[in-house]
Structure formats: structure tokens, C-alpha cells
Design an enzyme around this catalytic site. Sequence first.
Site, PDB file in Angstrom:
ATOM      1  CB  SER A   1       9.621   1.427  -3.572  1.00 28.14           C
ATOM      2  OG  SER A   1       9.298   0.083  -3.824  1.00 28.14           O
TER       3      SER A   1
ATOM      4  CG  HIS B   1      -2.331   0.453  -4.404  1.00 30.92           C
ATOM      5  ND1 HIS B   1      -3.380  -0.361  -4.770  1.00 30.92           N
ATOM      6  CD2 HIS B   1      -1.226  -0.332  -4.477  1.00 30.92           C
ATOM      7  CE1 HIS B   1      -2.932  -1.567  -5.061  1.00 30.92           C
ATOM      8  NE2 HIS B   1      -1.631  -1.581  -4.883  1.00 30.92           N
TER       9      HIS B   1
ATOM     10  CB  SER C   1       5.210   3.885  -4.339  1.00 28.23           C
ATOM     11  OG  SER C   1       4.339   2.886  -4.797  1.00 28.23           O
ATOM     12  CB  SER C   2       6.914  -0.292  -7.742  1.00 26.12           C
ATOM     13  OG  SER C   2       5.997  -0.934  -6.888  1.00 26.12           O
TER      14      SER C   2
ATOM     15  CG  ASP D   1     -24.367   7.637   3.994  1.00 27.46           C
ATOM     16  OD1 ASP D   1     -25.330   8.292   3.569  1.00 27.46           O
ATOM     17  OD2 ASP D   1     -24.388   7.015   5.074  1.00 27.46           O
TER      18      ASP D   1
ATOM     19  CG  HIS E   1      -3.304  -5.181  -8.270  1.00 27.84           C
ATOM     20  ND1 HIS E   1      -2.387  -4.511  -9.046  1.00 27.84           N
ATOM     21  CD2 HIS E   1      -2.898  -5.005  -6.995  1.00 27.84           C
ATOM     22  CE1 HIS E   1      -1.456  -3.985  -8.277  1.00 27.84           C
ATOM     23  NE2 HIS E   1      -1.738  -4.262  -7.032  1.00 27.84           N
TER      24      HIS E   1
ATOM     25  CG  HIS F   1      -2.397  -5.366  -1.795  1.00 29.42           C
ATOM     26  ND1 HIS F   1      -1.840  -6.448  -2.424  1.00 29.42           N
ATOM     27  CD2 HIS F   1      -2.049  -4.298  -2.537  1.00 29.42           C
ATOM     28  CE1 HIS F   1      -1.162  -6.042  -3.494  1.00 29.42           C
ATOM     29  NE2 HIS F   1      -1.268  -4.743  -3.581  1.00 29.42           N
TER      30      HIS F   1
ATOM     31  N   GLY G   1       0.808  -1.214   0.000  1.00 29.33           N
ATOM     32  CA  GLY G   1       0.000   0.000   0.000  1.00 29.33           C
ATOM     33  C   GLY G   1       0.841   1.265   0.000  1.00 29.33           C
ATOM     34  CG  ASN G   2       1.463   2.935  -2.925  1.00 26.51           C
ATOM     35  OD1 ASN G   2       0.560   3.450  -3.591  1.00 26.51           O
ATOM     36  ND2 ASN G   2       2.002   1.771  -3.256  1.00 26.51           N
TER      37      ASN G   2
ATOM     38  CE1 TYR H   1     -24.144  12.106   9.167  1.00 22.07           C
ATOM     39  CE2 TYR H   1     -22.055  13.154   8.661  1.00 22.07           C
ATOM     40  CZ  TYR H   1     -22.787  12.218   9.372  1.00 22.07           C
ATOM     41  OH  TYR H   1     -22.155  11.395  10.282  1.00 22.07           O
TER      42      TYR H   1
END
Lengths: 230, 230, 230, 230
Positions: free
Chosen positions: D45, D95, D74-75, D120, D169, D97, D28-29, D227
Site C-alpha cells: 500500500s 485496479h 494494498s488496501s 475485439d 469509484h 483510477h 492503482g495496484n 487473429y
Amino acid sequence: MTLKALREEVLEANLEIVRRGLVLYTFGNASGFDPDSGQCVIKPSGVPYDVLTPDQLVVTDLNGTIVEGDLRPSSDLATHLILYRNFPGVAGVVHTHSRHATAWAQARRDIPCLGTTHADYIRGPIPVTEPMSPADIQHDYELNTGHAIVRRFRELDPLETPAVLVSGHAPFCWGPSPTDAAHNAVIVEELAHLAFLTFTINANAEDLPDHLRDKHFLRKHGKEAYYGQR
Amino acid sequence: MTLKALREEVLEANLEIVRRGLVLYTFGNASGFDPDSGQCVIKPSGVPYDVLTPDQLVVTDLNGTIVEGDLRPSSDLATHLILYRNFPGVAGVVHTHSRHATAWAQARRDIPCLGTTHADYIRGPIPVTEPMSPADIQHDYELNTGHAIVRRFRELDPLETPAVLVSGHAPFCWGPSPTDAAHNAVIVEELAHLAFLTFTINANAEDLPDHLRDKHFLRKHGKEAYYGQR
Amino acid sequence: MTLKALREEVLEANLEIVRRGLVLYTFGNASGFDPDSGQCVIKPSGVPYDVLTPDQLVVTDLNGTIVEGDLRPSSDLATHLILYRNFPGVAGVVHTHSRHATAWAQARRDIPCLGTTHADYIRGPIPVTEPMSPADIQHDYELNTGHAIVRRFRELDPLETPAVLVSGHAPFCWGPSPTDAAHNAVIVEELAHLAFLTFTINANAEDLPDHLRDKHFLRKHGKEAYYGQR
Amino acid sequence: MTLKALREEVLEANLEIVRRGLVLYTFGNASGFDPDSGQCVIKPSGVPYDVLTPDQLVVTDLNGTIVEGDLRPSSDLATHLILYRNFPGVAGVVHTHSRHATAWAQARRDIPCLGTTHADYIRGPIPVTEPMSPADIQHDYELNTGHAIVRRFRELDPLETPAVLVSGHAPFCWGPSPTDAAHNAVIVEELAHLAFLTFTINANAEDLPDHLRDKHFLRKHGKEAYYGQR
């Protein structure tokens, strides 16, 4: 009950649903009602729980007119109020998007009474409301959500069934106090989780027989109760 | 064993099931039994675990007569006692509503022995009791719950199968001490979770072959055991 | 590598699988191997992790003869050793009963490569061994478990597939060091969980195409790798 | 916005996805974009989150040329950049996982809008991209991942649908700031979990009606929103 005591109990009910993992970000809200003064205390809308103070809670009358408070009340206020107006004996309401109960609401299925854990708290299924009409959604949506709940309870006793799943939305739970309502919200999430697991194990799982359901419900509720220290 | 030591071990067994996440609110209870004195020590009914002290535990004889204690014993006392009376070698009983084991009880399905984790502890399925009759539920419910368990074990060795699922209710676990009973309650929840996952992955998953089941059970139990430091 | 450094890395690998939630009670064990000295360092059998010290680890040669240590080695030692003897480049082995990987082992199903998370670590399915014969279970069970793993890898590269599911039992994972083996054990549990969810969502979920699988595997492994700081 | 402020917000977004349990190891990044300067700040990365400092973040222009920073970005940088170039108003990309969202990506299924929790935040399904061609995977893989996302949004408004599942992915999420993107990543994981449960309970669960979906989306977004505290 003083307003100060009610504010503190409502704050505590809001914090309890956070501590028990029922709340993501600002989803959910708890309120309390004092039948003597006719006042309702409710969480302000969209305020993070970790900075919430008793003073920030909003006090309204049963029509939703703000009596005390600088912040806007929860957008679900109108739903809470209609429950207080229609369900005698109910003095606390809690709304969450707790994960498993919300999934049942999205699946638009009643949660049947499958075991004694359920029967210890609720004397029958946790019902799901009928879908609302486009007109009811367009105008006075939160008020009409309350009406949809009340309609679903025409033949149900809200003190024996202290929770409902709003179709496609999430649960509302209640009780004779904000503390009880928060407690019931925790229990409803657990029952929803148990029912999810039970049907995954056995798609044909059957309801608990009535006599066993009533045995457990009445072991904890009513004048013949014998659970706990009395 | 002194009564003081038994009180402390029973308190610790009650706290262990909380620490391991098997308990919501005041669900569940642990007891211990001293076969020499014939005394049982059990959790009081409905008392929150975080304020529980050894002194609050209730001491009874095998008939349920209170020997020491000011609080009412757990409402499940009669079930515990009938297990001590009928299962020689059992000196600890733990009842929980742990989530996955309760779901299997609600699904009214035995938990088959699907893997070596199960076989390390239990030499066969975890059985579910037969449903109780309305009459058995109406009067002496907790006592009759115990009888239903004992009937289910007519052809089973309670030391090789130290757990049962009460139909529509939840598990009871036991062992040669309260510590063992609490340990088994944790294991039973894990096995119930594993079995839930296994059948969801493969609805036709098969029981572990008998020779592999016995290899693992006997690696840890009996005189040929070779697991751990001995 | 000194024996002292290996002891510390093996202890840390044992603690890592506990911290990551892969271990209940004393289930599971990690070992390390020094190809220069031919020595293996492994967890002692049945010792709780929270009191484990580097000195308590057991040192053996590749035949399982104890070189240093007063405690009995893990009962799975023979399985670890056969992996070191047969898988060149492997210097760490970790065995757990982590929940989802164990469920796949109980379901006796390979975990297919369904996504890039899997392909980042493993270049194909995580295979399940063939069931062992009664004779192989009766005598030299742990040794024969190792043989069953090695047989399953006849056409697989253990460095591209650093994990196996022992049929009806649980995963063994490995790598070029104890640290890598523990890391792979954490990943295998995550992949097993992801695969469980994926097939529940879509019973006909398909394997990742080979070119996408290899792209991700080779992005992190081999001389063309370009992930991370190099 | 100063570059210093952007660095701090991007760091915080990276830490938020860790705190919320969306990240295992270095998966993740998060990145942020300043449309005035045309600069992007992104996680380096493979650096562990617990040692990450604002100074280690990498600053690039929209073509990926490094402006500041000693570490490799990051790749997934090329994927982030193509989103900034094509989605006006997007200034944060995250991003992960995260488990349930990744399972839906692996199942190659859109996540339908099943309830008001979803509505929402997102005005329709969370879409899954078309599979990429072998050629697109072989060369400029991360860039082509971005193109696949952009193609999927030809008829979608990225501000009304601030997330996508990359086929096989995992999710990419975005928003008008890095903080919003991280918030959306947390919500997407929750929605994926809810949808998983909903379909397991009722395989024929239906989408929320359009009028209810829009009511909830517009209660929180746009000029008619009511809201929160405004």
C-alpha cells in the site's frame, strides 16, 4: 521499384503511424503495392511494432496468395487488396484505430470539411460506409469490408478523398505510396480531432464554402499547385 | 538589428512553435521584420522544420520581392507583409494551425476573454475575420487574407489584441518581435483550449468583467506594469 | 526547520508543478512558511523555472517585508501571506493556472465531489470564490484576492478542503508543507479533469454520497487512517 | 508457476500501468494469483512505483493472511481476493483510477460496446456496479466492494467481460494472468476515451450490432480465432 525498396517503405509507414501516436499495441497496419509486379507487401498479423523487421513483412499477389514470408499476413489483407484492385493510382493503404477518427466511425458520421486544414488534403467530407449486412459480416468479412468501401466511393474520386471511415470500426487511408498513406492517416486523425472540437464549440458549425475548399485543395494538388518547393 | 540576428531570431521562433506542439508536419510559419531596412525574413514553403537552417530563410522587401534566398517563401508571405505594412510596432508574425485555436476559427466564433490568463495577454476577445468573398479567394488569396485581417482591426489596437482567427482557417499571431509573436501563438492556443473547456463546463460562461480584465492586462503591459523583474 | 531546508523544499515544490505539466512559461508559484520564525519563502516574479536556484527565492515576513533576496517576489505574495495568517496549520501554498482547474474557475462553478479519487483528498466540493468588487480589484488586488478566499472558507476547514478556485482566475492550493501543497495542486488538476469528463458524459451526474465520501477521506486522513505504510 | 516468477510478473504488471499513463502517484495496484498454491501476490500500500522491487510485494493466501512480506498489502487486497475466489480462470487483477474509465464510473454509466475496438476485447458493455449501502461501506468496505462486483456479474461471464466500473469509484480489470489484466486495463481506458468522444460527437450513438460485435470478439478469442500468429 524493387521489392526490397517496397519492403523498406512499408516498414517505415508502419513505424510512422506508431511514432505519431496512432497505434495502441498491435492495432493497425500499413501495406504497399507495386502495380508493375502486382505484388503487395503488408504487416504480419499481431506482431509488435518494436520488433518488426523488413523480412517479416508478408508479400502476396492481388488475390492474397502468399509469395514470400513465413508469418500470417494482417487479418485485414483482403480489405487492402480490394482497394488496390479498385482504386487506380493507389499504391499504399494504412488502417489504424486512431482515437478521434475511430470515434467518428463509431458515431457513424461523415467528417465534414470544416476548415482549410481539411481542404488542404481532402476535397470534401471523409465519408462513413453503410453498415454491413449480417451475411457480409459472417463470411469473407474483411473482403466485404473492402466492398463496402468501394460501394461508398461510387461517386467519389479516391485520390481526392484518400480516406474512409468504416462504420462502427475505424479509418482506412490511402495514397499514391505507403508514405503518402501513412501521412494521410496522421492528417485524418488531426482532422477528426479538429472536427470534434469544432462541433463541441459550435454544434451548428458549417462546411467550408466550396470555393475556399477548392482553393486550398488545388493550392497543394494538381497542375496549378503553388505550395512547397517545386 | 543585423539581418543575421533577425534570421536567427526568426529560425528560433519557427522552432519554438514546433517545440510547443503547435505544428504538425510543415503547417505554420514565422517571420520577422526590420522596420529600419524594410526587410522581412520568412520560412521557406513546405520545408520540414528539423532540417531548417538560418540560410534557408527567405529575405524579401515589403512588396514581397525576394532580396536573398534560393527557396520559395512561405505561401502565406503576402499575409505577413500586409500585417507589417498596416500594424505599426509589429515586427514578428506567426501563423499556425494549432489545434484549439483552429477549432475556434472553424467554429467561426470569437474567443471571449473568460479569465485572467487571457487578460494577462489580450485586452478583449480574439476576433474572427469575416468570411472572404469568392472573388477575394480566387485571386490574390493570401493578400486578401491580410486585408480581411486588417478590416477586422479597424477599431482594434493590434498591440492590445495581438492575434486573429481567420474564418474557417486558423490563427495569425504577432508582436513587437518574432519571439513575442511565437510566445503569443503558444498563449493563444492555451487560451483557445481553456475557452473550449470553460464553455463545455458552462455553456453560459460570462466574459471577465472589464475592470478585472484591465487590471490583469495592465499589471503586465504599459507604464504601470508591476509583474516580473523590472 | 532551517531556512536553507525551507528554501530547498520550496524550490522543489516549484519544480514539481512544472514537471507535472501544470505550468506554462512562468505562470504559477509556490511558497513555504515557517511558523516558528514567521518567515515565508516564495518564488521571484516572472523568473523562468529552468534557471531558478534556491538563492533566488525571496524571504519575507508575514507582512511582506523582504528579509532576504535581491529579486522582486511573486506578484501573488500578498495572497499567499493572507492564507498563512488565516489558515492555522497551513505551511505551503501553490498557485497555478493548470488547465482544467482554471477552466472551472472561468466557468465559476464549484467542482463537486463526484468520486472517491476526489474524496481521498478533499472532503467536499472545491469551492469557487465570490466575484470581487471593482474597488477590491483596483487597490490591493492580490491582498483582496486573499480576503476573498478567506471569506469563502468561513464555514470550511482549510485542512479538509485544501484548495480554492478564484472566480475567473485559477486555483490556489495549500497544505501542511510546500510538498503537500504541490501534491494537492497536481491532484486538483486531475479532479478538475475528471469532473469535466464526468459531466460531459452525464450532465446530471450526482455527488458521491456523504458516507462514501467520508469513508475515503478518513481512510487516508486522521487517526483512523489505514492507507499506506504507517 | 514459481512464486518468484509470479512476483516478477506482478511487478511488471504494476509497472506497465504506470508506463501507459494509467497511474497518478500511487493510485492503482496489480496482483496475481497462483491457483495451485492458492497464493496471491500484490503491491504494498502507498509505495511509489519507481522504487518498487519484487521483494516488496506482499504474498497472502486467499483469506488475506500474509504469507510473506514486511509491508502492508494494498488496501484493496480484499477486493482482489474475492474476485479470485469467485471468477474461475482469473489469475490477475488490476485496479487503476485511469482517467476516462474513472469518469464513466463517476457518471455511473455502463460503457456500451460502440465499436469493433471494444468488441475485439469485451463481448458487451463494461458494466457499472450498483451503489453500495451505507452499512456495506461502513464495515469491510473493500470486501463488500468485491461482493458488489460479483453480484453485478451474476449473469455475465467474467472472461468475456474482463472489467467492471465500481460506481463512483474506478475500474477493476482482470484476466487469465497479471499481464493480461494490465493489458485489459490499458484497453479499458482506451475504450472509455473512445466512448466519451463518440457520445460527444453523437449523443444518440448506437451499440454495435450483435453480429458484428461477436464477429470481432470471436476473431480474437476462442477456438475459431484467426487473429495473430497461431
